[in-house]
Design an enzyme around this catalytic site. Structure first.
Site, PDB file in Angstrom:
ATOM      1  N   LYS A  34       0.900  -1.278   0.131  1.00 57.56           N
ATOM      2  CA  LYS A  34       0.139  -0.104   0.167  1.00 57.56           C
ATOM      3  C   LYS A  34       1.052   1.291   0.132  1.00 57.56           C
ATOM      4  CE  LYS A  34      -0.231  -0.057   5.011  1.00 57.56           C
ATOM      5  NZ  LYS A  34      -1.248  -0.017   6.232  1.00 57.56           N
ATOM      6  N   ARG A 132     -10.128   0.922  15.447  1.00 53.58           N
ATOM      7  CA  ARG A 132     -10.451   1.837  14.256  1.00 53.58           C
ATOM      8  C   ARG A 132     -11.507   1.169  13.383  1.00 53.58           C
ATOM      9  NH1 ARG A 132      -4.334   2.192  11.817  1.00 53.58           N
ATOM     10  NH2 ARG A 132      -4.802  -0.012  11.207  1.00 53.58           N
ATOM     11  N   TYR A 255      17.781  29.723   7.133  1.00 58.48           N
ATOM     12  CA  TYR A 255      16.528  30.672   7.595  1.00 58.48           C
ATOM     13  C   TYR A 255      16.445  30.712   9.274  1.00 58.48           C
ATOM     14  CZ  TYR A 255      14.624  30.395   3.000  1.00 58.48           C
ATOM     15  OH  TYR A 255      14.149  30.573   1.486  1.00 58.48           O
ATOM     16  N   MET A 303      13.605  23.904   1.349  1.00 58.93           N
ATOM     17  CA  MET A 303      13.026  23.164   0.345  1.00 58.93           C
ATOM     18  C   MET A 303      13.913  22.337  -0.461  1.00 58.93           C
ATOM     19  SD  MET A 303      10.326  24.245  -2.587  1.00 58.93           S
ATOM     20  CE  MET A 303       9.025  24.992  -1.481  1.00 58.93           C
TER      21      MET A 303
END
Length: 360
Positions: A34, A132, A255, A303
């Site tokens: 999956k 679940r 940053y 990024m």
């Protein structure tokens, strides 16, 4: 050309599947593919797992992708069908379905003759405390008995909430429920073991095991490495040094100026970032590897770039050198722990930007 490469080792995928066979020699193996085979790539996974007994996927679309690739092995939809219209497609394509609520049971019964004539098993999910999916213990026996009367071949399925923590008290509570339902519905096939449970409970392997993360070279345990589990590294994630900059004491990097040099340093810029799927939210000191040596990541992940402190090897690095983000030296599980995450997430969050190379 920007260098960001994911190397997939087919031999390691095959080795890890064989490790499942060693651990559970009397069980059939349903290899979980999956989420694009946990980010590895479903085409690469199904090619490597030619020796598996079946595949497991989360939804109809994932199963149809496998068929479109020309693979005709049995496939189980582990969350079943999501709409009534999907049931005839699942039957036509010979996908076996998990049922975990009454509506799915109704959809199945509407097509019962076609489903049975296709020779498909019905996987009935027990909710033994994870809360679940699944029928609770006080209703599942009736569901299974109804299906048996209708002539279905049933498999009792369960999923552990804490298989990665062997001594968690809920494990025994779930096991007790499963064994009670198994006895009440005998004879019936059973499946409950994911990767962690395959290692922990040999006596619970039963008819089918469902390995996932262990196939892809990541550990299902926080405190056990893949080498200690007899598994091999599947993915080598690499980038290149694209700049080397000396900085002085007190200067900042990246940053937010969150990193401040406490000495004169040499900083290398590496061609990778969260745009490629490399994690940004690091909560502990993370490392990459250059020529087999662990090198600290400094400053924020951008990024497209990260910065690393190469001061300890500044005389031995140059532009274009390969940097291992995770793989043989710095494991994916170590990077995940620095991110307060798990190897599963790091694999699944990889983007399409890095080049993928499959090696035998």
């Amino acid at each position: 050309m920007r260098h960001a490469v994911i190397r997939i080792r087919k031999s390691a995928l095959q080795h890890n599947l064989q490790r499942v066979r060693q651990l559970a020699p009397n069980s059939k193996v349903i290899s979980m593919v999956k989420a694009n085979a946990y980010g590895i790539g479903v085409q690469h996974a199904i090619d490597a797992f030619s020796d598996t007994d079946a595949f497991g996927v989360a939804c109809l679309a994932e199963a149809l992708e496998i068929r479109a690739l020309g693979n005709d092995k049995p496939i189980t939809l582990i969350e079943g069908v999501f709409e009534a219209e999907e049931m005839p497609i699942a039957i036509q394509q010979e996908f076996e379905c998990v049922i975990h609520h009454q509506q799915q049971l109704d959809w199945l019964l509407e097509h019962k003759d076609n489903y049975k004539n296709a020779g498909l098993k019905v996987w009935v999910k027990l909710n033994s405390g994870m809360n679940r999916l699944g029928f609770k213990a006080d209703e599942i026996t009736e569901v299974i008995q109804q299906l048996k009367i209708e002539g279905f071949h049933c498999v009792l399925a369960m999923h552990f909430a804490n298989a990665d923590v062997p001594d968690h008290p809920m494990n025994q509570a779930q096991i007790d429920q499963l064994l009670s339902i198994k006895k009440a519905c005998a004879p019936i096939e059973v499946s409950c073991c994911n990767s962690a449970a395959i290692f922990n409970w040999a006596d619970l392997h039963f008819d089918y095991v469902r390995p996932g993360i262990m196939l892809y070279g990541s550990s299902p345990f926080f405190d056990r490495s893949i080498s200690s589990l007899g598994l091999e590294v599947v993915m080598q994630f690499e980038a290149q040094i694209i700049a080397i900059n000396p900085i002085q004491t007190g200067e900042h990097v990246g940053y937010g100026s969150s990193f401040t040099a406490d000495r004169d340093m040499t900083i290398a810029v590496v061609s990778i970032g969260y745009g490629d799927g490399y994690p940004r939210s690091l909560f502990a000191q993370n490392f990459v590897a250059i020529a087999g040596q662990r090198i600290p990541v400094v400053g924020r992940v951008s990024m497209d770039m990260i910065t690393v402190d190469v001061s300890s090897i500044e005389n031995h690095v140059k532009l274009g050198d390969t940097v291992e983000l995770w793989g043989d030296t710095q494991s994916i599980d170590e990077v995940a722990q620095c991110n307060q995450s798990i190897g599963y997430e790091l694999l699944c969050r990889l983007t399409k930007r890095p080049e993928v190379i499959v090696e035998d």
